[in-house]
Structures are given as structure tokens and as C-alpha cells.
Design an enzyme around this catalytic site. Sequence first.
Site, short mmCIF file in Angstrom:
data_model
loop_
_atom_site.label_atom_id
_atom_site.label_comp_id
_atom_site.label_asym_id
_atom_site.label_seq_id
_atom_site.Cartn_x
_atom_site.Cartn_y
_atom_site.Cartn_z
N SER A 11 1.07 -1.34 0.10
CA SER A 11 0.80 -0.20 -0.41
C SER A 11 0.96 1.38 0.07
O SER A 11 1.89 1.45 0.36
CB SER A 11 -0.65 -0.09 1.25
OG SER A 11 -1.52 1.58 1.45
N HIS A 36 -1.27 -1.09 -4.26
CA HIS A 36 -3.40 -0.67 -3.94
C HIS A 36 -2.77 0.26 -3.57
O HIS A 36 -1.35 0.86 -2.74
CB HIS A 36 -2.88 -1.39 -2.12
CG HIS A 36 -3.76 -1.25 -1.89
ND1 HIS A 36 -4.81 -1.88 -1.83
CD2 HIS A 36 -4.53 -0.57 -0.57
CE1 HIS A 36 -5.76 -1.47 -1.16
NE2 HIS A 36 -5.81 -0.90 -0.24
N ASP A 38 -4.30 4.09 -2.06
CA ASP A 38 -5.66 4.07 -1.02
C ASP A 38 -7.28 5.38 -1.14
O ASP A 38 -5.45 6.54 -1.45
CB ASP A 38 -5.37 3.76 0.53
CG ASP A 38 -4.73 2.27 1.28
OD1 ASP A 38 -6.45 2.01 0.86
OD2 ASP A 38 -4.02 1.98 1.68
N MET A 40 -8.67 8.67 0.05
CA MET A 40 -9.53 8.44 1.54
C MET A 40 -9.74 9.92 1.18
O MET A 40 -9.17 11.18 0.96
CB MET A 40 -9.15 9.11 2.52
CG MET A 40 -7.94 6.87 3.11
SD MET A 40 -6.72 7.35 4.38
CE MET A 40 -6.12 5.68 4.34
N HIS A 69 -8.26 1.74 -4.02
CA HIS A 69 -9.28 1.16 -3.13
C HIS A 69 -9.86 2.43 -2.21
O HIS A 69 -9.62 3.37 -1.74
CB HIS A 69 -8.53 0.27 -1.86
CG HIS A 69 -8.81 0.45 -0.09
ND1 HIS A 69 -8.62 0.01 0.54
CD2 HIS A 69 -10.47 0.40 0.46
CE1 HIS A 69 -9.74 0.41 1.59
NE2 HIS A 69 -10.31 -0.04 1.53
N MET A 71 -11.61 4.45 -0.14
CA MET A 71 -13.10 4.92 0.86
C MET A 71 -13.32 6.42 0.86
O MET A 71 -13.05 7.61 1.23
CB MET A 71 -11.41 5.23 2.21
CG MET A 71 -10.52 3.68 2.47
SD MET A 71 -9.96 3.59 2.75
CE MET A 71 -8.70 3.86 1.99
N MET A 140 -11.12 -5.82 4.98
CA MET A 140 -10.78 -4.72 6.33
C MET A 140 -10.43 -5.54 7.32
O MET A 140 -11.42 -5.34 7.87
CB MET A 140 -11.27 -3.29 6.41
CG MET A 140 -12.07 -3.05 5.20
SD MET A 140 -9.95 -2.31 4.58
CE MET A 140 -8.81 -1.23 5.29
N ASP A 182 -6.71 -6.49 4.59
CA ASP A 182 -5.84 -5.28 3.97
C ASP A 182 -5.82 -4.34 5.80
O ASP A 182 -7.16 -4.49 5.92
CB ASP A 182 -6.97 -3.83 3.27
CG ASP A 182 -5.70 -2.74 2.77
OD1 ASP A 182 -5.43 -2.64 3.59
OD2 ASP A 182 -6.91 -1.91 2.44
C1 DX5 Z 1 -5.67 1.67 5.77
C2 DX5 Z 1 -5.49 1.17 4.29
C3 DX5 Z 1 -4.70 0.23 4.29
C4 DX5 Z 1 -3.40 0.81 5.01
C5 DX5 Z 1 -2.73 -0.17 4.84
O1 DX5 Z 1 -7.73 2.08 5.71
O2 DX5 Z 1 -6.54 0.53 3.57
O3 DX5 Z 1 -4.60 -0.31 2.94
O4 DX5 Z 1 -2.86 1.67 4.40
O5 DX5 Z 1 -1.33 0.22 5.95
P1 DX5 Z 1 -1.24 -1.48 7.23
O6 DX5 Z 1 -0.46 -2.06 6.05
O7 DX5 Z 1 0.70 -0.88 8.09
O8 DX5 Z 1 -1.78 -2.21 8.24
ZN ZN Z 2 -6.73 0.27 1.94
#
Ligand code: DX5
Ligand code: ZN
Length: 240
Positions: A11, A36, A38, A40, A69, A71, A140, A182
Site C-alpha cells: 500500500s 494498492h 488508498d 481517502m 481502494h 474510501m 478490512m 487489508d
Molecule cells: C487503511 C488502508 C490500508 C493501509 C494498510 O485504511 O486501507 O491499505 O495502508 O496499512 P498497514 O499495512 O500498515 O496496516
Molecule cells: Zn487499503
Amino acid sequence: MKPQTFRIAPSILSADFSRLGDEVRAIEAAGADLVHFDVMDNHYVPNLTVGPMVCEAVRRCVGIPIDVHLMVRPVDRLVGDFAKAGANLITFHPEASDHIDRTLSLIREAGCKAGLVFNPATPLHYLDHVMDRLDMVLLMSVNPGFGGQSFIASTLPKIRAVRQRIDAHAAAGGQPIWLEVDGGIKIDNVAEVARAGADTFVAGSAVFGAPDPDGGYRGVISRFRKALESREGGGGKGKG
Ligand code: DX5
Ligand code: ZN
């Protein structure tokens, strides 16, 4: 036990954003299967990251698939933008979409693989009527919003439950569906997560935050693969 394909998806949330191009090139060279990505929005989750422009920049740096991903709420507006920016997979949280079936269709019509994401306490009934429209289920194992949190153990029975549903779907002639997990995935728990039924593993802080002192990112990724192979008794490596 039949050999299985496992995928490692670092990620970018834990990458050095001032050198993002180098970081994603490095994880591809180190053998990562997916990037990956992310997204947000400071609305669906209490953090703000990156959008399609950064995805497009990452696309120019790597050849491996980009696993976006989302969010975010609302979802639909962004699907086409990420598809244009070079996303290969797009996943979203069902409770963030007013029309789950429509959003899944939008993603596939845009030429991407589609998936649903379940927070630790999101019930699995959202799978009931859409199994034939999914390429991935993402569970998750932390509450979304931040990297570096601890793995929530109640995810393990949930992984087993989704594995059963995916296998039953495949046995009835359905399409393959990846099962990604994840949050809080480390070298010392990845085998257990695989035994529960996951095949695709997101790791942020465990890859970008902890490069092997000798082998860098390649060292960490190969330690992940070794942990997965030992779970299988060999043959865990591979792409697909
Ligand atoms: C959290 C993200 C993850 C995050 C995971 O909201 O969706 O992808 O980056 O990070 P680690 O592997 O450090 O838990
Ligand atoms: Zn993620």
C-alpha cells in the site's frame, strides 16, 4: 493441497510521497504483484490522501496492476476518473454507495475489475445478490483511515466465511473472485491469514515502513512469500 496463487499488494499509504515514483518502481522491481492505492476523502474516513492525478502519475511508473481502494462517499463520480487514470481494479465500501449494483456495473463498464470492501463490522449480506458481478472481495482487518494499525483478530472467521462463499460460487460455475485482506498484515501473521482463505495481501507499513536491512523491499517481499510457501508446504509463489 493444490498450489495456490498468492498476491502481495504493497500500500502506497506508507510510501515516501516525496519520492512516490521511485517507491512504486522499487516495489515492482522487488516482485510486488499489485500497487494498492488508498483513496481517502476526509468524509467517509477521517483522512485525506490522493486522487486520479496521482494514480495517473503512478501508472506511468509501473506495469503491474493498480488496485484502487476507494474510501470515499459518494463513489460513482470517481469511477470513470480512476479508470482513465489507469486503475485496473476498483473496490468500494457498499455502505458508501446508494446503488451497489450500479456502481459495480460502472466499474466493469469502464474496463476495470470490481470489488466490494467490508469494514471489520460490516455484515456480509451485501454479497447476497452481486456475487456474479465481483472480481474481488476485500476484507478490512483494521478500521479504514490509517496505516500502521493492529490486525483485528475477528477478521479471521470472516475470511473463512467469505472463502466458503467464493468456493461455493466457483463450484456452481461462477467466475473467479479474489479474496484480499487489508490492515495489519505482517510477515508473522500472513500465513494465518492465508490459512483462513485469503489469496491477496495488502501490506503498507510492513513493506514501505520496514525494508529489509540487507535486501530492501525485495527482502521483505521474499520473506512474505516464504511465510506463504511454508503455509502451503511449498509452491506459494506466483502471479495471476
Ligand atoms: C487503511 C488502508 C490500508 C493501509 C494498510 O485504511 O486501507 O491499505 O495502508 O496499512 P498497514 O499495512 O500498515 O496496516
Ligand atoms: Zn487499503
